[in-house]
Design an enzyme around this catalytic site. Structure first.
Site, short mmCIF file in Angstrom:
data_model
loop_
_atom_site.label_atom_id
_atom_site.label_comp_id
_atom_site.label_asym_id
_atom_site.label_seq_id
_atom_site.Cartn_x
_atom_site.Cartn_y
_atom_site.Cartn_z
N THR A 72 -30.04 -106.07 51.19
CA THR A 72 -29.30 -105.84 50.79
C THR A 72 -28.65 -107.47 51.55
OG1 THR A 72 -28.06 -103.84 50.96
CG2 THR A 72 -26.56 -105.52 50.79
N SER A 199 -37.33 -105.94 51.21
CA SER A 199 -36.52 -104.92 52.37
C SER A 199 -37.87 -104.69 52.55
CB SER A 199 -35.50 -104.02 51.08
OG SER A 199 -34.79 -102.84 51.81
N CYS A 325 -22.04 -88.38 38.69
CA CYS A 325 -21.40 -87.25 39.53
C CYS A 325 -22.17 -87.53 41.41
CB CYS A 325 -21.94 -86.32 38.86
SG CYS A 325 -21.10 -85.49 37.60
C1 LIG Z 1 -33.22 -103.41 43.79
C2 LIG Z 1 -32.52 -103.15 44.65
N1 LIG Z 1 -31.76 -104.07 45.74
C3 LIG Z 1 -31.74 -104.20 46.84
C4 LIG Z 1 -31.63 -102.71 47.97
C5 LIG Z 1 -30.92 -102.83 49.42
O1 LIG Z 1 -32.26 -102.88 49.78
P1 LIG Z 1 -31.69 -102.26 51.53
O2 LIG Z 1 -31.29 -101.00 50.93
O3 LIG Z 1 -32.63 -102.25 52.51
O4 LIG Z 1 -30.48 -102.87 51.75
C6 LIG Z 1 -31.89 -101.44 46.61
C7 LIG Z 1 -32.59 -100.50 48.21
O5 LIG Z 1 -31.62 -99.42 47.80
C8 LIG Z 1 -32.62 -102.29 45.95
O6 LIG Z 1 -33.08 -100.99 45.33
S1 FES Z 2 -18.60 -84.92 39.18
FE1 FES Z 2 -17.42 -84.97 36.98
S2 FES Z 2 -17.29 -82.70 36.85
FE2 FES Z 2 -18.49 -82.91 38.77
#
Ligand SMILES: Cc1ncc(COP(=O)(O)O)c(C=O)c1O
Ligand code: FES
Lengths: 384, 137
Positions: A72, A199, A325
């Site tokens: 991230t 990552s 959900c």
């Molecule tokens: C495509 C992608 N970009 C970025 C991230 C973020 O990486 P991190 O969890 O190391 O912050 C993820 C993971 O959740 C991901 O799948």
């Molecule tokens: S998340 Fe929509 S009914 Fe539970």
């Protein structure tokens, strides 16, 4: 009950070899890499060895690798860092609608600062048309950021081609390779990228470390200010042990990637076939072939994803879903929505993401567990 | 993941009560959540202004399924007035409570039941027989 983990796109376990490599760097070799005494120098050497291994995996120069605190952060740094450095050159960025939130939220933040962002659509398989990229470029465009492969559906983008277009127009190009580094060949020159994020915890290294490749000559305004770490690009004492782990993980991935890719493709396709042989009205989300080896995203018509996940969880099988959900936000997957999947089917999606821990027996276990679950939930569904 | 849910909820989810539909129902209600896309449908049978039978079907998350199941248990045998007071909070409590992000899920079953009761009332009015809680509606 043997537990089966099929959520490797969310995170992976630390490889035992990685853990062993990290071990000395907590209490034995604990120096601050910035210190000039022997303790510090030893730590610095380990840190630079790790950097070398990442550089080797990406076929990049060592100076071009900047360690970060996550994937991230690498995404944020690339996008905001370029935007802030090249503001005098232009105020326009191009990305896609299916990026990870690390990218989308960074772009949205820049929009609040007055930048303009084009969010390119994707086709039904999740692919960005490189021609759309070309058409979106203006004289004000300073950065294109398109992910290498999508975390939800696994679709791989035409990164080399998009990179060529970016270069023709003199626009910088970033790719989020968090889901591909260590899985696909990721060669920054072959991909024509100027910036690339990865990552640790997606490649069997610890959580909370990542890296940003920054092509020589690319200016980046730091996100984090402080000391002169990482050549002044990212302040803060480096997370030594975890970065040693990241280096080791990169080395292992580099050596084993090709074999593992073949193995996972076979396992995943076997799982797909077993499921569609036994259950009707199952639809693949993502590209049939341009898709990372470990990812299988399926919609099971008329049943809701989280109910499938919970049912599998009760049998010791861990998978993920793109249904609203599970997100807490109530918004269903922006990726499936952008692909034009109808709402009932986005609600019905389940992501199986395979990894080193999985065996052919696991695929059989999952394929046996699923039919009664789907049957039970379908019997209770008002949809047909 | 199972830790996220109370045992009562898991029990209703694994063994939902009164799943199905009533062919000659006296009232039918259906509620969808436009945001999450989930949906619950409820059928009721009424005799002497009491609910004598309830059945439901759900396309929804575990919380939606479990609270709908709990709703049917609470509704059977109740007078229409009493049944109309089975709110989302009541069914959420019946499955051991829900986290804030899951609160809306309990509304599906409760609201579908209310719709079914209203549907019964409207049908009764149309048949010239004034329903007991028609004035409240
Ligand atoms: C495509 C992608 N970009 C970025 C991230 C973020 O990486 P991190 O969890 O190391 O912050 C993820 C993971 O959740 C991901 O799948
Ligand atoms: S998340 Fe929509 S009914 Fe539970």
């Amino acid at each position: 009950m043997k537990k089966i983990y099929l959520d490797h796109n969310a995170t992976t376990p630390v490889d035992p070899r990685v853990l062993t490599a990290m071990h000395p760097y907590f209490s034995e070799v604990f120096g601050n890499p910035s210190s000039i005494h022997a303790f510090g120098r030893e730590a610095k050497e380990a840190l630079e060895r790790a950097r070398g291994r990442i550089a080797h995996l990406l076929r990049a120069g060592e100076r071009e690798i900047c360690f970060t605190g996550s994937g991230t952060e690498a995404d944020n740094m690339a996008i905001k860092g370029v935007a802030h450095s090249y503001r005098n050159k232009g105020d326009h960025l191009i990305t896609s609608q299916i990026e990870h939130h690390a990218v989308l939220a960074s772009c949205a933040y820049l929009e609040k600062e007055g930048f303009r962002v084009t969010y390119l659509p994707v086709d039904g398989t999740g692919r960005v048309d490189p021609d759309d990229v070309r058409k979106a470029i203006t004289d004000h465009t300073i950065l294109i950021t398109i992910m290498h492969a999508n975390n939800e559906v696994g679709t791989i983008q035409a990164i080399p081609e998009i990179g060529r277009i970016a270069r023709e127009h003199g626009v910088l190009f970033h790719t989020d390779a968090v889901q591909t580094a260590g899985k696909l060949p990721v060669d920054v020159d072959a991909l024509n990228v100027d910036l690339l994020s990865l990552s640790g915890h997606k490649i069997y290294a610890p959580k909370g470390v990542g890296a940003l490749y920054i092509r020589k000559g690319t200016k980046i305004t730091p996100l984090i200010h402080g000391g002169h770490h990482e050549h002044g690009r990212r302040a803060g004492t480096e997370n030594l042990a975890s970065l040693v782990g990241l280096g080791k993980a990169a080395e292992i991935a580099g050596a084993e990637r090709a074999e593992e890719y073949k193995r996972l493709t076979k396992l995943r396709d076997a799982l797909h076939k077993k499921i569609t042989d036994r259950i009707e009205r199952v639809f693949l989300n993502g590209h049939p072939t341009q898709r990372i080896a470990n990812t299988l995203n399926l919609s099971f018509a008329a049943v809701e994803g989280e109910s499938i996940i919970l049912s599998l969880d009760m049998e010791g099988i861990a998978v993920a879903s793109g249904s609203a959900c599970t997100s807490g936000s109530l918004e269903s997957s922006h990726v499936l929505n952008a692909m034009g999947i109808i709402p009932e089917l986005t609600q019905s999606s389940v992501r199986f993401s395979l990894g080193r821990t999985n065996t052919p027996e696991d695929m059989e276990t999952v394929a046996e567990a699923l039919p009664p679950i789907i049957e039970r939930l379908r019997a209770m569904s008002p949809l047909t | 993941m199972t830790d996220r849910y109370d045992d009562k909820l898991l029990d209703h989810f694994s063994h939902p009560r009164n799943v199905g539909q009533i062919e000659d129902a006296d009232g039918v209600g259906q509620i969808g959540d436009s945001r999450c896309g989930d949906m619950v449908k409820v059928w009721i049978k009424v005799g002497d202004d009491r609910i004598t039978d309830v059945k439901f079907r759900a396309f929804g998350c575990p919380a939606a399924i479990a609270t709908s199941s709990a709703m049917t248990e609470l509704a059977v045998g109740k007078s229409l007035d009493e049944a109309a007071e089975i709110t989302d909070d009541v069914v959420a409590q019946a499955v051991g409570g829900l986290s804030p992000d899951k609160a809306h899920c309990s509304n599906l079953g409760a609201a579908a039941l209310y719709e079914a009761i209203m549907n019964y009332v409207v049908r009764s009015v149309e048949r010239g027989r004034v329903g007991c809680i028609a004035s409240e509606a």
